[in-house]
Design a protein around this motif. Structure first.
Motif: not given
Ligand SMILES: Nc1ncnc2c1ncn2[C@@H]1O[C@H](COP(=O)(O)OP(=O)(O)OP(=O)(O)O)[C@@H](O)[C@H]1O
Ligand SMILES: [Mg+2]
Lengths: 440, 588
Positions: A424, B562, A429, A427, B546-547, B576, B558, A380, B554-555
């Motif tokens: 992102a 936090q 802090r 990631a 899929f990509d 958040y 993340n 990818t 991940k977002r």
């Protein structure tokens, strides 16, 4: 070590093995030294009037009527400031042509420091090598080995670290050192103009292997003198501890002890711990830091020697050749400094822990992408980017030829993050992101 | 310690390392303590085997300089600890000698310092009344030790029923003053002070009964509390290769677990790790008491460079002290790092005695020794109806990281929680490296605990935990499939399944032991987090290819991470939360 005139001479050896001999004698102290036909030996077993001696020089040619004289004391080292700049063999006898050192006699392999008299280590040792300072920060009072295959340049790296560390004394304990490596160290010390800070106890491959057993204790007794009496920071280099352990197994196997894993004595853990635990930080500034080498056979860390070492030391530093960049790197996955959290983000910049972890995580992603590539899968866009990151990270930060300060290492890492990744994906802090993110 | 009458004497007949053989002139008992007379110092040793007149003793010190023919004096007592107020916040060696009272930088052989402060005056209040009938372990009075109520009990060695004849009125006393006079059934008077002794190898059993434990012991560590909970009075062990995080996890437990008192046995491990406790605990605030953590902690330190024979003793010393506090109705947490070193100490001695070795040269009876030890933990009802507990968690350091070795296997049979640390997780810095699939808590299957969790967390809690485990398992399977078939060789649903597990892993399992906020998660917050994460797992997100899956999750991860770093329900935290809903809405 000379014998005194009134001492009793025994001449009837009743048993001889490759490393030991036994005789009948009374009033002998455990761990006392003796001379067997001029060879140094130590009491390792007493059963009734039968005393077994471990002969450091080996028993080749020892006859049953060998002259045995007991010396009434365990091995000692004479300590004073005159030790500085000197080279000795495993018995503490000068090999540099200089005079015997005069000073107070101290038993080697002495007692342990009371744990409540220690101080928690907190002084960072800067080496300039990012694979160490950034990812595996060292601290005075720490004990840590290099785990490396015999073909890795561990002696070179260790010498480099020793020269850059700001230690008051550097004590080299060489065990089974080849003569070439011994001369290499000597050269480095001389060229750095550091000879007055150096003390060496050396057993080379030309000397009998069992002699090696004395080297760490000699080196550490000298270290304790400077760290405790003189409140100095002392760096002790022990190479190669695998050869030390091999000597232990020679002796224990000759004494019919039941070997445990990999034909090592069952007491290997305690034997090694006694040495490594001499590393200490004192409240008044004195310290002993131990950097050792444990050579592996083809990277196998499950072998009893590296395995027991890993359980004792405060981390380990792995050297590996990175074929992508053609350089030796400090492997970030398998290396670890247990004491780094005492200084990183505290003595160093606050973003240090997170930057370190993030970079390693992304490098792990690069390793995954590489496996994918090797297995013939499509990559990818993220994979492609991690691969590029991995290569540059390895070259700019992991390679052992890096020599920059820690802020610079952190800035380099932030630079690489922004170059290859989105916020992102990184990631970290947000407070650090806001401050250090180098992208838009 | 010594009794009246003629003591058995002996002379050294042989020495191999710390195993000494002694020829004796009278009776000795197994595990009896003796002292070897070396010039002006006495070296303590314990009988470990007797063969006619020849006695094998393990010396708790270096044997350097010992000679055949030296005198040995037997004490007719086994290895004992001294119990009484003043044990908390002490740093002891494996034989309960006070390390702070020893002189000099180096440990000196035979420097046996006393365990308690005999001068200190304690504010004493009686609890029993004249005429009361009492048994061993019953409470006679109380002093306040730091902040803990410390019960003065009828000595554990007292057998049978006693009547309280006199009881001292409230006042200030040192530990050796008489605080009660009891009479036995034959009307013999016995005096009771605030201190007593007890042999460490014998369990203190003055409680009424020991039910199956059922109460959750909150630790603040999510992978334990949420996934594989430990209970008050439960047992658990943490095996893992070096550097996988055993000590960090145990230290976290010692700082955070909901226990009244904590006993840390540093058994054959690094001195610097003990120093870390010495340095940090006196500074750390204890949320339970508002005082410092050290005030309810006792450390037993036999670090790896201290005498090997005392290593075995150290875990027993620690357990006996825990039993003492349990008898006072307290919740004790006992941590031993590492029980493998203790097993190795046994192996060293067994080899020197040329005993027939078992697997890996460990003694044959190792499994029995380990299970006997673990069985001393537990939740108990005392005679007065009060409860007390010892929760015991040991670490195991398997040779080569391979769990198929005698210490791990024996411990697995004895301990009910298994927190397996995985090298792979540690290598990828997924801390704590507790493997979510191999690890287990047998207590989760106990109806008693299930009841408790339903009542105290939520009716559906257990189902949710099982759901989470299921997602983790499916994630692992999907990841294996993806690795074999390639990213585009599997349906998108495989990617989704993989990432659901990753969310649970990154957000619940992984926890930063060094972050002020993340290191400890309250039960309430754990409930919130598990529910939040499961809600996300249940959503059937829409993806074209899929990509898109990886960056999207991940977002999510993340933002959730936090959140873990922010104070619970703070503005930051809530922001958040809002951000999270926005992200989720994108693909619902
Ligand atoms: N929860 C955690 N968070 C962050 N780092 C951790 C965590 N657990 C472990 N580590 C890292 O791993 C290192 C080793 O952990 P630890 O000393 O607990 O290992 P161990 O299993 O006790 O090893 P050994 O058997 O050698 O004593 C720590 O110094 C720390 O860097
Ligand atoms: Mg540990």
């Amino acid at each position: 070590m000379e014998t005194k005139a009134f001492q009793k001479i025994y001449t009837k050896v009743i048993q001889i093995t490759k490393a030991t001999c036994s005789l009948r004698a009374n009033g002998i102290g455990y761990e006392e030294l003796a001379m067997v036909n001029g060879r140094l030996a130590q009491v390792v077993k007493i059963i009734g009037d039968v005393v077994t001696l471990q002969v450091f020089g080996g028993t080749e040619g020892i006859p049953t009527n060998a002259e045995v004289v007991f010396m009434g004391k365990p091995p000692v080292l004479k300590v004073s400031d005159d030790l500085a700049g000197r080279f000795f063999n495993a018995f503490g006898t000068p090999i540099d042509g200089g005079p015997e050192v005069e000073g107070e006699e101290r038993e080697i392999g002495g007692p342990s420091v009371n744990p409540v008299r220690r101080k928690q280590p907190s002084e960072l040792i800067a080496t300039g090598i990012a694979g160490i300072d950034l990812n595996n920060t060292l601290v005075t009072g720490q004990k840590i080995p290099f785990f490396a295959d015999p073909d890795q340049p561990f002696n070179q790296v260790m010498a480099m670290v020793a020269m850059r560390a700001k230690a008051d004394k550097i004590i080299l304990g060489g065990m089974g050192l080849t003569n070439d490596d011994y001369l290499f160290y000597k050269n480095v010390f001389e060229n750095a103009g550091a000879l007055d800070r150096i003390i060496c106890f050396v057993n080379t491959t030309e000397n009998p292997p069992v002699e090696r057993l004395l080297v760490p204790d000699m080196a550490l007794t000298a270290a304790e003198y400077f760290a405790v009496d003189k409140k100095q920071s002392v760096l002790v280099l022990l190479t190669d501890m695998t050869l030390y352990a091999d000597a232990l197994s020679i002796v224990s196997n000759r004494m019919d002890q039941i070997p445990s894993k990999d034909s090592m004595p069952g007491s290997l853990y305690s034997d090694l711990a006694k040495i490594y635990e001499k590393a200490v930080q004192f409240p008044d500034g004195g310290s002993i830091t131990i950097i050792a080498v444990t050579t592996l056979s083809s990277g196998d860390i499950t072998h009893a020697i590296p395995d027991n070492t890993g359980y004792i030391t405060e981390g380990q530093l792995f050297l590996r050749k990175d074929s992508d960049i053609g350089k030796v790197i400090v492997d970030p996955f398998r290396s670890l400094s247990r004491l780094k959290q005492l200084v990183i983000g505290d003595k160093t910049r606050k973003d240090h822990p997170q930057v370190m972890n993030t970079a390693i995580r992304l490098y792990a992603d690069a390793a995954l992408a590489k496996t994918k590539l090797e297995n013939g899968f499509d990559l990818t866009d993220y994979d492609e980017r991690t691969l590029k990151f991995g290569k540059e990270y390895s070259d700019k930060l992991l390679a052992i030829d890096v020599n920059i300060d820690i802020d610079m290492m952190l800035d380099t890492a932030w630079g690489l993050f922004a170059k290859y990744f989105s916020k992102a994906e990184v990631a970290i802090r947000s407070e650090f992101m806001d401050k250090y993110w180098k992208g838009e | 310690m010594k009794k009246e009458g003629k003591q058995t004497q002996g002379k050294i007949a042989g020495i191999i390392a710390n195993l000494v053989t002694v020829e004796v002139d009278g009776p000795v008992s197994q595990n009896e303590i003796c002292y070897i007379k070396l010039a002006d110092i006495d070296l303590m040793a314990e009988v470990i085997k007797v063969f006619e007149k020849k006695v094998f003793v393990q010396v708790f010190e270096s044997t350097r300089g010992l000679k055949v023919g030296m005198d040995v004096e037997f004490t007719s007592a086994m290895l004992e600890v001294t119990l009484g107020p003043g044990i908390l916040s002490r740093n002891y060696d494996g034989l309960q000698h006070d390390l702070d009272r020893m002189e000099g930088v180096f440990l000196k052989r035979g420097d046996y310092t006393q365990a308690l402060d005999y001068e200190k005056l304690w504010e004493y209040t009686p609890l029993a009344n004249v005429g009361d009938t009492v048994l061993a372990g019953d409470w006679l009075g109380e002093v306040i030790e730091n902040v803990m109520p410390h019960k003065i009990m009828v000595p554990f060695k007292f057998e049978g029923k006693f009547t309280v004849k006199e009881i001292t009125a409230a006042g200030q006393f040192n530990v050796n003053e008489v605080i009660a006079v009891l009479t036995d059934s034959k009307n013999n008077e016995v005096k009771v002070t605030m201190t007593q002794t007890w042999p460490v190898k014998i369990p203190i059993k003055t409680f009424k009964n020991k039910p199956r434990p059922f109460k959750l012991l909150e630790t603040g560590v999510r992978t334990i509390d949420t996934m594989n909970p430990i209970v008050e009075g439960g047992t658990g062990f943490i095996p893992g290769p070096f550097g996988s995080g055993k000590t960090v996890l145990q230290h976290a437990l010692s700082k955070q677990a909901e226990a009244d008192i904590v006993i840390v046995a540093a058994c054959g491990e690094r001195a610097n790790e003990v120093v870390e406790i010495f340095t940090e605990f006196p500074e750390l605030d204890d949320p339970r008491t508002g005082r410092k953590l050290m005030e309810r902690t006792t450390i037993i330190a036999n670090t790896s460079n201290m005498p090997v024979a005392a290593r075995e003793a150290s875990v027993y010393t620690a357990m006996t002290i825990a039993e003492y506090y349990r008898s006072m109705g307290l919740k004790a947490l006992l941590l031993a790092d590492s029980t493998s070193r203790w097993a190795q100490a046994l192996r060293e001695m067994s080899n020197r005695m040329e005993e027939l070795p078992g697997q890996d040269a460990f003694p044959m009876d190792l499994p029995a020794i380990i299970s006997n030890f673990y069985s001393r933990a537990g939740y108990v009802y005392l005679n007065n109806g009060q409860t007390g507990s010892i929760t015991f968690i040991g670490t195991v350091s398997p040779a080569g990281g391979n769990l198929k070795e005698p210490v791990t296997e024996s411990t697995k049979k004895a301990a009910r929680c298994f927190y397996a640390l995985s090298q792979q997780r540690a290598d990828s810095k997924r801390y704590p490296a507790v493997d979510p699939i191999d690890s287990y808590s047998k207590y989760l299957e106990y109806p008693e605990l299930q009841e408790y969790l339903k009542k105290n967390i939520s009716e559906t809690w257990i189902d949710k935990v099982l759901d989470a485990k299921n997602y983790l398992l499916r994630s692992k399977e999907s990841s294996e499939q993806i690795n074999i078939l390639g990213d585009d060789g599997v349906p998108i649903s495989y990617h989704l399944s993989f990432w659901r597990g990753e969310v649970i892993d990154f957000v619940i399992l992984q926890q930063d032991a060094f972050d002020e906020i993340d290191k400890r998660t309250s039960l309430e917050r754990q409930k919130f987090l598990l529910e939040k994460v499961l809600d996300i797992c249940k959503i059937d997100f829409k993806f074209e290819s899929f990509d898109e899956v990886n960056p999207y999750f991940k977002r999510i991860i993340n933002v959730l991470k936090q959140m873990n770093y922010s104070e619970y329900e703070s503005d930051k935290f809530n922001n958040y939360l809002t951000e999270l809903s926005t992200i989720i809405d994108e693909r619902k």
